[in-house]
Write a protein that holds these residues in place. Structure first.
Motif, PDB file in Angstrom:
ATOM      1  N   GLU A  80       0.834  -1.199   0.000  1.00  0.00           N
ATOM      2  CA  GLU A  80       0.000   0.000   0.000  1.00  0.00           C
ATOM      3  C   GLU A  80       0.869   1.249   0.000  1.00  0.00           C
ATOM      4  N   THR A  81       0.477   2.244  -0.797  1.00  0.00           N
ATOM      5  CA  THR A  81       1.135   3.552  -0.759  1.00  0.00           C
ATOM      6  C   THR A  81       0.280   4.470   0.109  1.00  0.00           C
ATOM      7  N   LEU A  82       0.920   5.135   1.061  1.00  0.00           N
ATOM      8  CA  LEU A  82       0.199   5.941   2.042  1.00  0.00           C
ATOM      9  C   LEU A  82       0.049   7.403   1.634  1.00  0.00           C
ATOM     10  N   THR A  83       0.902   7.890   0.762  1.00  0.00           N
ATOM     11  CA  THR A  83       0.900   9.308   0.400  1.00  0.00           C
ATOM     12  C   THR A  83       0.327   9.489  -1.006  1.00  0.00           C
ATOM     13  N   PRO A  84      -0.316  10.625  -1.269  1.00  0.00           N
ATOM     14  CA  PRO A  84      -0.816  10.877  -2.624  1.00  0.00           C
ATOM     15  C   PRO A  84       0.345  11.176  -3.578  1.00  0.00           C
ATOM     16  N   VAL A 124       1.103   9.382   6.817  1.00  0.00           N
ATOM     17  CA  VAL A 124       1.923   8.271   7.326  1.00  0.00           C
ATOM     18  C   VAL A 124       1.826   8.228   8.844  1.00  0.00           C
ATOM     19  N   ARG A 125       1.350   7.121   9.355  1.00  0.00           N
ATOM     20  CA  ARG A 125       1.236   6.915  10.803  1.00  0.00           C
ATOM     21  C   ARG A 125       2.035   5.669  11.173  1.00  0.00           C
ATOM     22  N   VAL A 126       2.958   5.834  12.095  1.00  0.00           N
ATOM     23  CA  VAL A 126       3.755   4.708  12.576  1.00  0.00           C
ATOM     24  C   VAL A 126       3.175   4.293  13.921  1.00  0.00           C
ATOM     25  N   ALA A 127       2.855   3.014  14.043  1.00  0.00           N
ATOM     26  CA  ALA A 127       2.214   2.481  15.249  1.00  0.00           C
ATOM     27  C   ALA A 127       3.226   1.681  16.064  1.00  0.00           C
ATOM     28  N   PRO A 128       2.935   1.475  17.343  1.00  0.00           N
ATOM     29  CA  PRO A 128       3.809   0.622  18.154  1.00  0.00           C
ATOM     30  C   PRO A 128       3.973  -0.745  17.485  1.00  0.00           C
ATOM     31  N   GLY A 129       5.189  -1.227  17.448  1.00  0.00           N
ATOM     32  CA  GLY A 129       5.480  -2.510  16.811  1.00  0.00           C
ATOM     33  C   GLY A 129       5.897  -2.391  15.361  1.00  0.00           C
ATOM     34  N   ASP A 130       5.676  -1.218  14.737  1.00  0.00           N
ATOM     35  CA  ASP A 130       6.088  -1.014  13.346  1.00  0.00           C
ATOM     36  C   ASP A 130       7.595  -0.867  13.260  1.00  0.00           C
ATOM     37  N   TRP A 131       8.135  -1.204  12.121  1.00  0.00           N
ATOM     38  CA  TRP A 131       9.537  -0.998  11.796  1.00  0.00           C
ATOM     39  C   TRP A 131       9.586   0.136  10.781  1.00  0.00           C
TER      40      TRP A 131
END
Length: 142
Positions: A80-84, A124-131
């Motif tokens: 998935e691409t997160l940015t337009p 772009v959102r980085v969640a706990p556990g993400d690399w």
């Protein structure tokens, strides 16, 4: 593995020419093969995805034919691409000449992947556990 790989790096279109030997300055070579492929950070993302890791792309793709090519490659791999898409420019490319003895020469043209700001990264959102993998950027506040 839990979490996702969030890649904030570059992806470009590679134009790969296979030749018997790298040309000397001022000379010309005919390639034995040619391929247009997604390159740059795309290769690392595919490798991670194929091991079963969820991968998303938070970098910048362009709005022209190179960006379209890359978006199709991402979609084919389930990334998935997160940015337009950049409304201002297309994605960059890289010409790679690879000789029979595996010598490589590259010429790159930067595009939308080389222009990334915190504003562009809002989705772009980085969640706990993400690399998080980020390379090649100096971010600016825009």
């Amino acid at each position: 593995m839990s979490g996702r790989l969030v890649h904030i790096g570059s992806a470009v279109v590679d134009h790969v020419y296979r030749i018997d030997a790298l040309p000397a300055p001022g000379t010309e070579k005919t390639a034995s093969s040619y391929a247009q492929v997604a390159g740059g950070g795309f290769n690392m993302m595919v490798a991670a995805s194929r091991t079963g890791m969820k991968v998303v792309f938070g970098g910048q793709l362009g709005s022209g034919p190179n960006g379209d090519f890359l978006r199709a490659a991402f979609a084919a791999e389930g990334i998935e691409t997160l940015t337009p898409a950049s409304p201002l420019m297309d994605s960059g490319n890289c010409v790679a000449m690879i000789s029979g003895d595996a010598e490589r020469t590259f010429v790159s043209w930067p595009g939308a992947e080389s222009v990334l700001s915190f504003g562009m990264m809002a989705p772009v959102r980085v969640a706990p556990g993400d690399w998080l993998f980020a390379s090649g950027y100096t971010l600016s506040y825009v």
